[in-house]
Enzyme design. Structure first.
Site: not given
Ligand code: BG6
Length: 542
Positions: A230-231, A293
């Site tokens: 989960d980045h 997230h």
């Molecule tokens: C991803 C989603 O996990 O996170 C995307 O699939 C979203 O839809 C993205 O745009 C948002 O990531 P960040 O790092 O730009 O907040």
């Protein structure tokens, strides 16, 4: 007369590669030294992974080129990968090692956060990239992959250590894992190297499918070999949340139901579905952001202090929070959870289409691009404290924030003030303008006794001069080092689905609101504001 000094000739210049190998060896010696020498324990040591092959499935896809490959390049460029490193790119399309390396270079030029490209680092890395064309259903192809990895061990010293990164369609995960198991690529034979698997989100699409997927993965890999990304957990500011909570003594005493009125967590995006209409149709905001997230951020805010930062100690505490979140029944979903879909509007001065007009989106789609809800955690610390979560696409700006709103003072002594005192708020800005703000009441200078809310602000970019790594750099390095603390465990994923699945099911069983119900560039549907108003609160203006 001054004595003549003999000057030793300078040592022959070492290539960057020799320097890297020497640095790796020194770091390894340091680590071994720290294990045995008590005087070195507790000193900060640079971490360097073992020699290894990084096997990237879905290597021609968007995720690989935008995120994974630039992260690998950055780790290589900064000497955080071992000299004995090999990137094995796997996908269906035909490429040679050279033509694929040329694509990699183009992606680094486009997506790397550090420009221009470092030619010497690039040429070393390019020499370590190989491409293998592979259809995931093809047994012979996987046999060849196994042989290739053995050959790389012998030729490049990758020592049998293999990280399999699945940057593929979610539907291909089970097949790839099965094939890896069939050819024995999962097996960690004592002394013959480690085997790890990184799986990208989404991990399942509801509780049942997540359980099935976990079951299939566990038929081949042990849980300790699996790293679910989960980045958000790799973002610098999210990691700082733990440091903020557990590295400072003054916040913990007020971090509970006695002092906190409520918590708001926002993941706002100004972008739409960005050419991912087909993916988004299957996902929607609840599966794309809420299940992972948002709920992960909530666990970090709400968890009890872990006994250590060992992966399982940390994840046990996060799991306890997820299990204490009351799963809403259909009636609570109707009252407390709001869904929305954007129509045409204006974002950043530009006219943008509505969701229904996006490519690959059904013109009658009922997919939500916005979700907001009130959640509660039924435990000793948080009982009675609402957590309001919201996420949406095509909102006025990109902003991720966690705000803790504290209870008001018991008695307003400054009633005569013309100012506007407000309860204390601690807002942690995850992105952009990363930082932490504390709002408190202050006296307006002057002869009277007027008061007003003021902000005390910490900003990353003025307090630290170093660049933050991208989340993928942090997570890939951690997986290579065998540190799973920032990855979600099987039981965590299932517990998060236990919260979100009843919402998705309740929506499937009821008529959707009249979509679209918010204009692109607005802060979401009116029902989301009404949800807060009913509780006598309002969303923070970010
Ligand atoms: C991803 C989603 O996990 O996170 C995307 O699939 C979203 O839809 C993205 O745009 C948002 O990531 P960040 O790092 O730009 O907040």
């Amino acid at each position: 007369m001054s004595p003549t000094r003999t000057v030793a000739p300078p040592p022959p210049a070492r290539t960057a590669l020799q320097l890297r190998a020497a640095a790796s060896a020194a770091r390894r010696r340091n680590r071994a030294d720290a294990d045995t020498n008590p005087l070195r324990q507790g000193l900060r040591l640079e971490r360097v992974p073992d020699p290894c092959a990084f096997v990237l499935f879905g290597a021609t896809g968007d995720l690989a080129h935008r995120k994974v490959i630039p992260a690998i390049y950055q780790l290589w460029r900064t000497n955080l990968l071992p000299a004995e490193f090999s990137l094995v790119a796997v996908a269906r399309r035909p490429y040679t090692d050279e033509t694929f390396a040329a694509e990699v270079r183009a992606s680094i030029e486009k997506f790397s956060r550090v420009q221009p490209i470092d030619e010497s680092a690039w040429s070393e890395l390019a020499g370590r990239i190989t491409y293998q064309q592979l259809d995931f259903a093809d047994d012979a192809g996987f046999d060849r992959l196994g042989e290739k990895l053995d050959e790389l061990d012998a030729r490049c010293g990758t020592a049998g250590n293999r990280l399999f990164y699945l940057a593929t369609q979610p539907s291909q995960v089970t097949e790839i894992v099965r094939q890896l198991g069939r050819v024995g690529l999962d097996k960690e034979i004592r002394g013959a190297g480690w085997r790890r698997l990184i799986v990208e989100k989404p991990f399942g699409r509801d509780l049942e499918s997540a359980r099935t997927l976990n079951h299939e993965v566990h038929k081949v890999f042990r849980e300790s070999q699996v790293y679910r990304i989960d980045h958000y957990l790799g973002k610098e500011t999210v990691r700082n949340l733990l440091v903020f909570r557990f590295g400072n003594g003054i916040f913990e005493p007020v971090w509970n139901r006695s002092y906190v009125d409520h918590v708001q967590i926002t993941v706002a995006e100004s972008i739409g579905v960005e050419g991912r209409g087909a993916f988004y149709e299957e996902t929607g905001a609840s599966r794309d952001i809420l299940q992972n997230h948002l709920l992960q951020l909530m666990t970090l805010v709400a968890m009890e202090p872990p006994a250590s930062f060992q992966a399982d100690a940390l994840r046990d505490q996060k799991l306890a929070v997820l299990r204490a979140i009351a799963a809403p029944d259909a009636d609570e979903v109707r009252r407390n959870i709001v869904r929305g879909q954007y129509g045409p509007g204006w974002v950043g001065g530009e006219a943008v289409p509505g969701y229904l007009q996006e490519p690959e989106v059904d013109s009658e789609s009922e997919t939500e691009t916005y979700v907001a809800g009130r959640f509660s955690i039924d435990d000793w610390r948080w009982s009675g404290v609402p957590f309001y979560l919201r996420a949406g696409k095509r909102l006025p700006k990109r902003a991720t924030e966690i705000a803790i709103q504290f209870k008001d003072v018991p008695l307003r002594l400054f009633r005569e003030s013309t100012g506007d005192p407000a309860p204390n708020v601690l807002a942690m800005r995850i992105q952009p303008d990363e930082g932490i703000m504390l709002r408190f009441t202050a006296k307006v200078p002057g002869l009277g006794l007027d008061v007003r809310a003021v902000n005390m602000d910490f900003a990353y970019d003025t307090s630290f001069v170093v660049d933050s790594p991208d989340a993928y750099e942090t997570l890939i390095l951690d997986a290579l080092l065998g540190d799973a603390s920032l990855f979600t465990r099987a039981d965590e994923v299932e517990a998060a689905w236990s919260v979100v699945t009843p919402i998705i099911n309740a929506w499937a069983d009821s008529a959707s609101p009249h979509f679209p119900n918010y204009a692109a560039g607005s802060w979401g549907p009116e029902a989301a504001d009404e949800l807060m108003e009913r509780d006598g609160r309002r969303w923070r203006r970010i």
